[in-house]
Design a protein around this motif. Structure first.
Motif, PDB file in Angstrom:
ATOM      1  N   LEU A  32       0.836  -1.193   0.000  1.00 38.68           N
ATOM      2  CA  LEU A  32       0.000   0.000   0.000  1.00 38.68           C
ATOM      3  C   LEU A  32       0.874   1.246   0.000  1.00 38.68           C
ATOM      4  O   LEU A  32       1.877   1.320   0.711  1.00 38.68           O
ATOM      5  CB  LEU A  32      -0.919   0.024   1.220  1.00 38.68           C
ATOM      6  N   MET A  35      -2.473   5.110   0.875  1.00 42.63           N
ATOM      7  CA  MET A  35      -3.863   4.725   0.632  1.00 42.63           C
ATOM      8  C   MET A  35      -4.800   5.542   1.512  1.00 42.63           C
ATOM      9  O   MET A  35      -4.566   5.706   2.712  1.00 42.63           O
ATOM     10  CB  MET A  35      -4.027   3.228   0.930  1.00 42.63           C
ATOM     11  N   LYS A  55      -6.663  -4.636  -2.172  1.00 43.45           N
ATOM     12  CA  LYS A  55      -7.930  -4.525  -1.441  1.00 43.45           C
ATOM     13  C   LYS A  55      -7.869  -5.257  -0.100  1.00 43.45           C
ATOM     14  O   LYS A  55      -8.220  -4.704   0.943  1.00 43.45           O
ATOM     15  CB  LYS A  55      -9.084  -5.088  -2.289  1.00 43.45           C
ATOM     16  N   THR A  58      -5.626  -3.576   2.390  1.00 47.78           N
ATOM     17  CA  THR A  58      -6.284  -2.407   2.988  1.00 47.78           C
ATOM     18  C   THR A  58      -7.204  -2.839   4.119  1.00 47.78           C
ATOM     19  O   THR A  58      -7.188  -2.256   5.215  1.00 47.78           O
ATOM     20  CB  THR A  58      -7.085  -1.638   1.915  1.00 47.78           C
ATOM     21  N   SER A  61      -5.184  -4.053   7.070  1.00 46.77           N
ATOM     22  CA  SER A  61      -4.528  -2.938   7.762  1.00 46.77           C
ATOM     23  C   SER A  61      -5.514  -2.219   8.681  1.00 46.77           C
ATOM     24  O   SER A  61      -5.170  -1.847   9.801  1.00 46.77           O
ATOM     25  CB  SER A  61      -3.944  -1.953   6.747  1.00 46.77           C
ATOM     26  N   ASP A 226      -5.073   4.585  -4.126  1.00 48.14           N
ATOM     27  CA  ASP A 226      -6.429   4.935  -4.522  1.00 48.14           C
ATOM     28  C   ASP A 226      -6.365   5.832  -5.751  1.00 48.14           C
ATOM     29  O   ASP A 226      -5.705   6.866  -5.751  1.00 48.14           O
ATOM     30  CB  ASP A 226      -7.173   5.627  -3.377  1.00 48.14           C
TER      31      ASP A 226
END
Length: 248
Positions: A32, A35, A55, A58, A61, A226
């Motif tokens: 990431l 993000m 995905k 995320t 996390s 993103d």
């Protein structure tokens, strides 16, 4: 108190979950990169991207399963980055992982009751009976071992288990993945019902079509970043974003 990330975006006042500028790694491999996303109370946010886009990382996390090495993750205004997964769950994150992780040697009912806890403010809106009412296929199976369930039944059980913790935010990681079409329809109907009841949901999916009637807004992720944030209608009309980041 954590200082705002320099690239932080304006946050609506009804935000429940606010993720700003997080980086995350597996060993020496960064997954990431800065993000960001935020979720408003009662909203369903779709986190969309191809397989391997970031995905699941995320989601993990946010839930504390993977440690974000920088940035900010706030739940109801409280900083949760750096806390243990069980502490984040107690503060209100309900996580439904992609691989379900039920207890195969426990019954359906034991899988549910083992997860009982009040919400962060002491409420017990979700009870065993209410979960059975919401997921009626589980009640006839309540004495069956988790390992004897079909994939779709296990997915329903995992959602029910998360609800038993009375979460402020429900994270659903690829809930339709690998399921028969009839079970995909049932999962979609369940998400629609939860949304109508005001549940705050983050839904990670590869399939935009699955999310069209379910999500209010979407964040598209590519290579751990993103790359789009807007309404689900705006995304559906954006052929460039769909072609570049969502087409197979």
């Amino acid at each position: 108190m954590t200082a705002p990330h320099p690239n932080a975006t304006p946050v609506p006042v009804d935000t429940v979950l606010n993720v700003q500028g997080i980086d995350a790694c597996y060993g020496s491999s960064q997954v990431l990169f800065n993000m960001c996303l935020n979720v408003r109370r009662g909203e369903t946010l779709a986190l969309l991207g191809r397989n391997g886009a970031g995905k699941s990382t995320t989601m993990k996390s946010i839930a504390g399963v993977v440690a974000a090495r920088s940035g900010s993750i706030e739940l109801l205004g409280k900083q949760v980055r750096g806390r243990a997964p069980h502490a984040i769950a107690r503060l209100g994150i309900g996580f439904v992982p992609e691989d379900r992780q039920i207890f195969p040697d426990l019954t359906v009912e034991d899988n549910l009751t083992i997860a009982i806890k009040p919400s962060a403010d002491g409420q017990t809106e979700w009870t065993l009976q209410r979960v059975y009412d919401m997921l009626p296929l589980l009640q006839p199976l309540r004495h069956r071992l988790g390992g004897q369930l079909s994939g779709g039944e296990q997915q329903m059980l995992t959602v029910g288990r998360a609800l038993m913790g009375n979460p402020s935010v429900l994270l659903l990681d690829e809930p339709s993945e690998g399921l028969a079409p009839i079970m995909v329809q049932k999962i979609g109907a369940l998400i629609q019902t939860l949304r109508a009841r005001g549940t705050t949901i983050v839904l990670a999916e590869q399939n935009l079509q699955f999310c069209l009637g379910l999500a209010d807004r979407a964040v598209v992720i590519d290579k751990g970043k993103d790359v789009f944030c807007g309404s689900i209608a705006e995304l559906n009309q954006n052929e460039d974003i769909k072609h570049r980041y969502l087409s197979v």
